[in-house]
Design an enzyme around this catalytic site. Structure first.
Site, short mmCIF file in Angstrom:
data_model
loop_
_atom_site.label_atom_id
_atom_site.label_comp_id
_atom_site.label_asym_id
_atom_site.label_seq_id
_atom_site.Cartn_x
_atom_site.Cartn_y
_atom_site.Cartn_z
N ASP A 1 18.75 16.09 15.91
CA ASP A 1 18.53 14.64 16.07
C ASP A 1 19.24 13.82 14.99
O ASP A 1 19.41 12.62 15.12
CB ASP A 1 17.02 14.32 15.98
N HIS B 1 17.25 21.82 26.37
CA HIS B 1 17.47 22.77 25.27
C HIS B 1 18.86 23.38 25.23
O HIS B 1 19.20 24.05 24.25
CB HIS B 1 16.40 23.87 25.31
N GLU C 1 11.85 17.19 9.79
CA GLU C 1 10.76 16.38 9.23
C GLU C 1 9.44 17.14 9.02
O GLU C 1 8.88 17.12 7.93
CB GLU C 1 10.55 15.21 10.20
N GLU D 1 16.29 10.65 25.13
CA GLU D 1 14.95 10.94 25.70
C GLU D 1 13.88 9.96 25.20
O GLU D 1 12.86 9.75 25.84
CB GLU D 1 14.53 12.37 25.35
N GLY E 1 16.97 13.95 21.05
CA GLY E 1 17.12 13.04 19.92
C GLY E 1 15.81 12.49 19.41
O GLY E 1 15.76 11.77 18.43
O1 F6P Z 1 13.83 17.79 17.04
C1 F6P Z 1 14.66 18.54 17.85
C2 F6P Z 1 14.26 18.45 19.31
O2 F6P Z 1 15.17 19.20 20.07
C3 F6P Z 1 14.14 17.03 19.84
O3 F6P Z 1 15.40 16.46 20.12
C4 F6P Z 1 13.25 17.25 21.04
O4 F6P Z 1 12.51 16.09 21.35
C5 F6P Z 1 12.31 18.33 20.58
O5 F6P Z 1 12.96 19.00 19.51
C6 F6P Z 1 11.95 19.33 21.64
O6 F6P Z 1 11.03 20.23 21.13
P1 F6P Z 1 10.59 21.60 21.81
O7 F6P Z 1 11.68 22.61 21.57
O8 F6P Z 1 9.34 21.97 21.09
O9 F6P Z 1 10.43 21.33 23.26
#
Ligand code: F6P
Length: 341
Positions: A128, A271, A103, A223, A171
């Protein structure tokens, strides 16, 4: 020589390298060279780019992450950054930029296309799976498979110890990973952002299972899930740090233990769902998306994003893809509820 630029922006995910590899091969066939823009849109701000040739993409199909690097920018870009991007783009001599991202990356691309006529083609990426305009964004299948494997592993320990295991998956604002991994992993309760639930409903369903002689249960939560009447610590923090959701698993686990007396543990997958090798499906979709994106540059279909519809590769206006999040399939959610209680 004609040039195509490619960048990978936002959260990384398995399959990015499959797209880069496909873009380089297809571009070569079309008589273009490929310029790799480093670290998402930041590469255009910092003029950090290099030619990506066959040597550089050798052996990357099954590698997670992205050889181009990535960065997180929450749109809109700052005015001064946009100006620099416009200048660096002009100087680069690129005929089009393939922006592989979710996005945020696509919103920035759309803005640069609309306001500065920078020729952008989007490729949908997101574990997601929340982008509209496409049935699928690559990375999702791998995330679901990783989460399912983790649920399987947590299942056996929950059973041995007669515990409730709460598993929090990623997600962001949609429950696709929780729903699909939850169904595949045999979860007894699934919480998703699209359908806030009462903690009593979760607890009643677990008690029902226990009445039937079961001594353990698996709860999978997204989450971004919401429990009616409660906020998570991250909901408040999130006003400032948009990407950091989570800790709802901890909330649910504490509430379950307090309300039922059943010993409960929580596991946050985090992650791990974004790392490692892509599944065969993500490699194939990434390859198909990469090919199509080059065709779109050749045919000047700018301001559009590659899309998958009924297993056919098409394109859709980026505007349509980023307008709203694609919510989970309601029928699938109803199906999942048949396994509660
Ligand atoms: O959009 C992908 C995502 O992994 C989401 O599921 C999660 O909320 C976010 O990115 C986590 O972001 P970051 O890697 O910046 O912690």
């Amino acid at each position: 020589m004609q040039k195509i630029g490619i960048l990978t922006g936002g959260a990384d995910c398995p399959g990015l390298n499959s797209v880069i590899r496909a873009v380089v091969h297809k571009a070569m066939h079309e008589g273009y060279v490929v310029t790799g823009i480093k670290n998402g849109w930041m590469g255009l701000v910092e003029n950090d780019m290099r030619i990506v040739d066959l040597r550089l993409i050798s052996g990357i199909l099954d590698r997670g992450g992205t050889i181009l690097g990535t960065s997180r920018i929450i749109p809109p870009l700052k005015a001064e950054q946009t100006k620099i991007i416009e200048e660096n783009f002009k100087r680069s001599g690129m005929d089009g930029v393939i922006a592989v991202g979710g996005e945020d990356t696509l919103k920035i691309g759309l803005d640069l296309y609309k306001r500065y006529a920078i020729p952008i083609v989007g490729v949908p990426k997101s574990i997601d799976n929340a982008l509209s305009g496409t049935d699928y964004a690559f990375g999702f299948d791998t995330a679901v498979n990783v989460a399912t494997e983790c649920i399987d592993r947590l299942h056996t320990t929950a059973e041995s110890h007669h515990r409730i295991m709460v598993i929090e998956v990623m997600g962001r604002y949609t429950g696709w990973i929780a729903l699909e991994a939850g169904i595949a992993g045999g979860a007894h309760y699934i919480c998703v952002p699209e359908f806030p639930v009462k903690i009593d409903d979760i607890c009643d369903s677990l008690k029902e299972r226990h009445k039937r002689g079961k001594t353990f249960s698996i709860v999978v939560t997204s989450e971004g899930a919401k429990i009616k009447g409660y906020t998570t610590p991250s909901t408040e923090e999130n006003q400032h740090r948009r990407h950091h959701l989570g800790r709802v698993g901890e909330l649910i686990a504490n509430l379950i233990e307090d309300n039922t007396g059943y010993e409960t543990r929580v596991s946050v997958l985090g992650h791990i769902q974004r790392g490692g090798a892509p599944t065969a499906y993500d490699r194939i979709i990434g390859t198909r998306f990469g090919f199509k994106s080059v065709e779109m540059v050749v045919n000047k279909k700018f301001g559009e994003m590659v899309s998958l519809r009924d297993n056919k590769i098409r394109s859709v206006r980026i505007e349509e893809a980023v307008r709203q999040h694609k919510a989970i399939d309601e029928d699938l959610y109803k199906l999942s509820q048949a396994f509660s209680g």
